[in-house]
Design a protein around this motif. Structure first.
Motif, PDB file in Angstrom:
ATOM      1  N   GLN A  56       0.821  -1.207   0.000  1.00 27.69           N
ATOM      2  CA  GLN A  56       0.000   0.000   0.000  1.00 27.69           C
ATOM      3  C   GLN A  56       0.860   1.264   0.000  1.00 27.69           C
ATOM      4  O   GLN A  56       0.559   2.242  -0.684  1.00 27.69           O
ATOM      5  CB  GLN A  56      -0.935  -0.001   1.204  1.00 27.69           C
ATOM      6  CG  GLN A  56      -2.036  -1.043   1.138  1.00 27.69           C
ATOM      7  CD  GLN A  56      -2.880  -1.078   2.395  1.00 27.69           C
ATOM      8  OE1 GLN A  56      -2.763  -0.199   3.244  1.00 27.69           O
ATOM      9  NE2 GLN A  56      -3.731  -2.088   2.512  1.00 27.69           N
ATOM     10  N   GLN A  89       2.295   1.708  -3.396  1.00 27.55           N
ATOM     11  CA  GLN A  89       1.281   2.174  -4.333  1.00 27.55           C
ATOM     12  C   GLN A  89       0.963   3.640  -4.113  1.00 27.55           C
ATOM     13  O   GLN A  89       0.803   4.415  -5.062  1.00 27.55           O
ATOM     14  CB  GLN A  89       0.003   1.333  -4.161  1.00 27.55           C
ATOM     15  CG  GLN A  89      -1.102   1.677  -5.150  1.00 27.55           C
ATOM     16  CD  GLN A  89      -0.696   1.408  -6.581  1.00 27.55           C
ATOM     17  OE1 GLN A  89      -0.261   0.299  -6.900  1.00 27.55           O
ATOM     18  NE2 GLN A  89      -0.799   2.420  -7.445  1.00 27.55           N
ATOM     19  N   LEU A  90       0.897   4.049  -2.814  1.00 26.14           N
ATOM     20  CA  LEU A  90       0.616   5.447  -2.506  1.00 26.14           C
ATOM     21  C   LEU A  90       1.737   6.347  -2.996  1.00 26.14           C
ATOM     22  O   LEU A  90       1.494   7.419  -3.562  1.00 26.14           O
ATOM     23  CB  LEU A  90       0.428   5.607  -0.992  1.00 26.14           C
ATOM     24  CG  LEU A  90       0.088   7.013  -0.491  1.00 26.14           C
ATOM     25  CD1 LEU A  90      -1.215   7.518  -1.128  1.00 26.14           C
ATOM     26  CD2 LEU A  90      -0.038   7.042   1.024  1.00 26.14           C
ATOM     27  N   GLU A 105       3.685   5.720  -5.469  1.00 34.76           N
ATOM     28  CA  GLU A 105       3.600   5.748  -6.935  1.00 34.76           C
ATOM     29  C   GLU A 105       2.477   6.685  -7.384  1.00 34.76           C
ATOM     30  O   GLU A 105       2.637   7.446  -8.351  1.00 34.76           O
ATOM     31  CB  GLU A 105       3.348   4.329  -7.460  1.00 34.76           C
ATOM     32  CG  GLU A 105       3.235   4.223  -8.974  1.00 34.76           C
ATOM     33  CD  GLU A 105       4.530   4.556  -9.684  1.00 34.76           C
ATOM     34  OE1 GLU A 105       4.467   4.832 -10.893  1.00 34.76           O
ATOM     35  OE2 GLU A 105       5.606   4.553  -9.033  1.00 34.76           O
ATOM     36  N   ASP A 106       1.335   6.663  -6.648  1.00 35.71           N
ATOM     37  CA  ASP A 106       0.228   7.552  -6.998  1.00 35.71           C
ATOM     38  C   ASP A 106       0.624   9.015  -6.823  1.00 35.71           C
ATOM     39  O   ASP A 106       0.265   9.874  -7.630  1.00 35.71           O
ATOM     40  CB  ASP A 106      -0.994   7.243  -6.116  1.00 35.71           C
ATOM     41  CG  ASP A 106      -1.631   5.906  -6.479  1.00 35.71           C
ATOM     42  OD1 ASP A 106      -1.314   5.380  -7.565  1.00 35.71           O
ATOM     43  OD2 ASP A 106      -2.431   5.394  -5.664  1.00 35.71           O
ATOM     44  N   ARG A 157       3.653  10.184  -7.011  1.00 35.17           N
ATOM     45  CA  ARG A 157       4.598  10.513  -8.086  1.00 35.17           C
ATOM     46  C   ARG A 157       3.888  10.784  -9.394  1.00 35.17           C
ATOM     47  O   ARG A 157       4.272  11.678 -10.164  1.00 35.17           O
ATOM     48  CB  ARG A 157       5.591   9.364  -8.259  1.00 35.17           C
ATOM     49  CG  ARG A 157       6.765   9.681  -9.194  1.00 35.17           C
ATOM     50  CD  ARG A 157       7.696   8.506  -9.288  1.00 35.17           C
ATOM     51  NE  ARG A 157       7.079   7.366  -9.937  1.00 35.17           N
ATOM     52  CZ  ARG A 157       6.987   7.240 -11.276  1.00 35.17           C
ATOM     53  NH1 ARG A 157       7.451   8.184 -12.079  1.00 35.17           N
ATOM     54  NH2 ARG A 157       6.416   6.185 -11.798  1.00 35.17           N
ATOM     55  N   MET A 158       2.794  10.015  -9.621  1.00 31.31           N
ATOM     56  CA  MET A 158       2.056  10.170 -10.871  1.00 31.31           C
ATOM     57  C   MET A 158       0.977  11.238 -10.766  1.00 31.31           C
ATOM     58  O   MET A 158       0.282  11.511 -11.747  1.00 31.31           O
ATOM     59  CB  MET A 158       1.410   8.832 -11.260  1.00 31.31           C
ATOM     60  CG  MET A 158       2.413   7.703 -11.481  1.00 31.31           C
ATOM     61  SD  MET A 158       3.505   8.031 -12.876  1.00 31.31           S
ATOM     62  CE  MET A 158       2.341   7.999 -14.226  1.00 31.31           C
ATOM     63  N   GLU A 168      -1.782  11.041  -8.941  1.00 29.62           N
ATOM     64  CA  GLU A 168      -3.106  10.425  -8.976  1.00 29.62           C
ATOM     65  C   GLU A 168      -3.657  10.144  -7.579  1.00 29.62           C
ATOM     66  O   GLU A 168      -4.642   9.443  -7.425  1.00 29.62           O
ATOM     67  CB  GLU A 168      -3.050   9.098  -9.746  1.00 29.62           C
ATOM     68  CG  GLU A 168      -2.661   9.282 -11.202  1.00 29.62           C
ATOM     69  CD  GLU A 168      -2.531   7.960 -11.923  1.00 29.62           C
ATOM     70  OE1 GLU A 168      -2.705   6.903 -11.244  1.00 29.62           O
ATOM     71  OE2 GLU A 168      -2.281   7.953 -13.124  1.00 29.62           O
ATOM     72  N   VAL A 169      -3.017  10.664  -6.534  1.00 29.24           N
ATOM     73  CA  VAL A 169      -3.491  10.373  -5.186  1.00 29.24           C
ATOM     74  C   VAL A 169      -4.856  10.993  -4.942  1.00 29.24           C
ATOM     75  O   VAL A 169      -5.125  12.116  -5.363  1.00 29.24           O
ATOM     76  CB  VAL A 169      -2.469  10.894  -4.145  1.00 29.24           C
ATOM     77  CG1 VAL A 169      -2.391  12.401  -4.170  1.00 29.24           C
ATOM     78  CG2 VAL A 169      -2.858  10.409  -2.751  1.00 29.24           C
ATOM     79  N   GLY A 170      -5.756  10.225  -4.282  1.00 23.79           N
ATOM     80  CA  GLY A 170      -7.103  10.714  -4.024  1.00 23.79           C
ATOM     81  C   GLY A 170      -7.277  11.146  -2.593  1.00 23.79           C
ATOM     82  O   GLY A 170      -6.310  11.340  -1.856  1.00 23.79           O
ATOM     83  N   THR A 207      -7.711   6.730   1.437  1.00 23.91           N
ATOM     84  CA  THR A 207      -6.740   5.649   1.391  1.00 23.91           C
ATOM     85  C   THR A 207      -7.366   4.400   1.979  1.00 23.91           C
ATOM     86  O   THR A 207      -8.455   4.439   2.552  1.00 23.91           O
ATOM     87  CB  THR A 207      -5.476   6.012   2.198  1.00 23.91           C
ATOM     88  OG1 THR A 207      -5.819   6.020   3.579  1.00 23.91           O
ATOM     89  CG2 THR A 207      -4.922   7.357   1.796  1.00 23.91           C
TER      90      THR A 207
END
Length: 490
Positions: A179, A182-183, A185-186, A188-189, A191-193, A196
């Motif tokens: 997790q 993935q967070l 990576e999100d 970095r991209m 795309e974090v919402g 969680t």
């Protein structure tokens, strides 16, 4: 371990219980009532607990596979067995109650043999039942054999529990790492919402018709509590404690071999318990558990064909209970009490050997035990059990066949009477403790020529039990069994 709760519980609607789940809920409510009354009215709390158990049993009659009811019944029965002040005198004796408790736990495991809470609790019950069987030092061989088997099973169950917990903990750690990755990576991209995985509860959807019948909205949540390092340590320490209790029985050739017990304990200490020391902040608890195992192993080694001599046994006590081993012998009440027990056990054992050095060695260790108990009493002056233990040690010292003990006998017996009297007068202690102090005070008075036997005390089974145990421990002579119409050690 904690109570299991029905996911369909609903306090808003009260009706006569009919289904297994409804009787489960009724049992939980009785149990919570018992919890509320327990601080101020233990007998009333006990009555609520008994009603709770009856409700859990009714639930199991309607649905024998209802694990929560089986778990709650077994856990609460054990609580009552460990707290006799909650039960009226009409209830069965503790040893028989523990046998029933064990049956309930075994049934619980047939429903879910992998449940960590049920495994841990079953291990504890096995240990308690084994200790009850060998409560008296001179317990019959059959009782010792059964106790050894129960303790061996407990060790294996704690290992199974720990292995299951470790697997769950490793899975949780791996999931959290995933997790986190993935967070990251999100982020970095970009795309974090706003939500969680930590904000999401695991949801299970039941049959809507059944949920409506139970007065629920059609969906309910079960929150799985993750395994913690403290729980891992609890299982490891419980296994080590079972090993320590098993050592003296293994030394007699009962159950598993002493080598097997030692291997299990060393593995627990090296690979399970010690690595958790810093992370849990429970270094003192771990040090004491290690010390108790070390002295128990030394006792067993001494008794099993003389693998070590008294000097080596003495050295093990010194090594186990000192500051360098992590035991705080100046400010830790439990350390001082356990250290005293270790000295008493050595003194009592060497006395039975009738060697030339035995009396002097026994006198030395009874004196060391008295010193430890004196220090413990300063830390906890209101604990009646400490005063009783101090009285016991004074009598044991008076019984040693050595000139200094013979010359000091009257003084030592008088000291014992003072300690017992002090224990009897302390407030806040249970009836069992007060009864023991009162009976032993009267026994000392009679030994010192005080006239009437057990003056002012009505002879009953509770009084006889105190006398029998005192004789079994070598505090008073066997003639006391004839005086009170006692029986041989049970």
């Amino acid at each position: 371990m904690s109570r299991r709760r029905s996911p369909t519980r609903n306090k808003k609607k009260k009706k006569v219980a009919e289904t297994a789940d409804e009787f489960l809920n009724v049992g939980i409510e009785f149990e919570e009532s018992g919890d509320r009354w327990r601080p101020g009215d233990k007998p009333k709390a006990g009555r609520f607990y008994v009603k709770a158990i009856e409700s859990y049993e009714t639930a199991l009659q309607r649905n024998p596979n209802l694990f929560d009811a089986a778990y709650n019944r077994a856990r609460l029965q054990y609580q009552l067995a460990q707290s006799p002040e909650l039960l009226s005198s009409s209830h069965i004796a503790s040893r028989h109650l523990l046998q029933k408790v064990l049956q309930s736990h075994r049934y619980c495991l047939t429903l879910n043999p992998k449940d960590e809470d049920a495994l841990f609790n079953t291990g504890q019950v096995l240990c308690s039942f084994a200790e009850a069987l060998v409560e008296y030092k001179n317990a019959p061989t059959e009782a010792k054999t059964e106790a050894a088997q129960l303790l061996s099973e407990a060790v294996e169950i704690f290992q199974k529990c720990l292995a299951s917990q470790e697997m769950q903990y490793a899975t949780l750690e791996a999931s959290q790492d995933l997790q986190t990755q993935q967070l990251q990576e999100d982020v970095r991209m970009g795309e974090v919402g706003t939500e969680t995985s930590e904000n999401i509860l695991p949801i299970e959807t039941g049959d809507e018709g059944e949920d409506e019948r139970m007065g629920e909205p059609g969906r309910w949540a079960i929150i799985q509590t993750p395994v913690t390092k403290n729980q891992l340590l609890d299982a490891g320490l419980a296994g080590l404690g079972a090993c320590a209790t098993l050592c003296p029985l293994a030394a007699e050739g009962l159950g598993r071999s002493l080598a097997w017990v030692q291997d299990i304990a060393n593995s627990l200490l090296e690979f399970k318990i010690t690595p958790l020391s810093q992370d849990t902040g429970r270094q003192d608890e771990i040090a004491l558990a290690r010390a108790n195992f070390v002295v128990s192993l030394a006792e067993a080694s001494f008794k099993s064909g003389g693998a070590i001599d008294p000097a080596a046994w003495e050295a093990s006590i010194r090594t186990a209970f000192n500051e360098s081993s992590g035991c705080n012998i100046s400010t830790d009440f439990q350390v001082l009490c356990d250290k005293a027990d270790a000295h008493i056990q050595l003194a009592t054992t060497v006395t039975e050997q009738s060697t030339d050095r035995a009396p002097a060695l026994a006198w030395k260790h009874y004196a060391l035990a008295a010193q430890s108990l004196s220090s413990a009493a300063k830390l906890e002056p209101l604990k009646a059990e400490i005063n009783i233990a101090r009285g016991d040690v004074e009598i044991l010292r008076a019984n040693v066949e050595i000139p200094v003990a013979i010359q000091s006998r009257d003084l030592l017996l008088n000291n014992a009477g003072v300690y017992y009297r002090g224990a009897k007068r302390l407030e806040g202690n249970g009836e069992r403790v007060r009864n023991e102090a009162m009976v032993k005070e009267a026994m000392v008075a009679f030994e010192m020529g005080g006239g009437e036997l057990l003056k002012g005390i009505a002879l009953n089974e509770a009084v006889r039990d105190v006398v029998i145990e005192a004789v079994d421990e070598g505090i008073f002579g066997p003639e006391w069994l004839d005086r009170v119409g006692g029986r041989a050690s049970a």
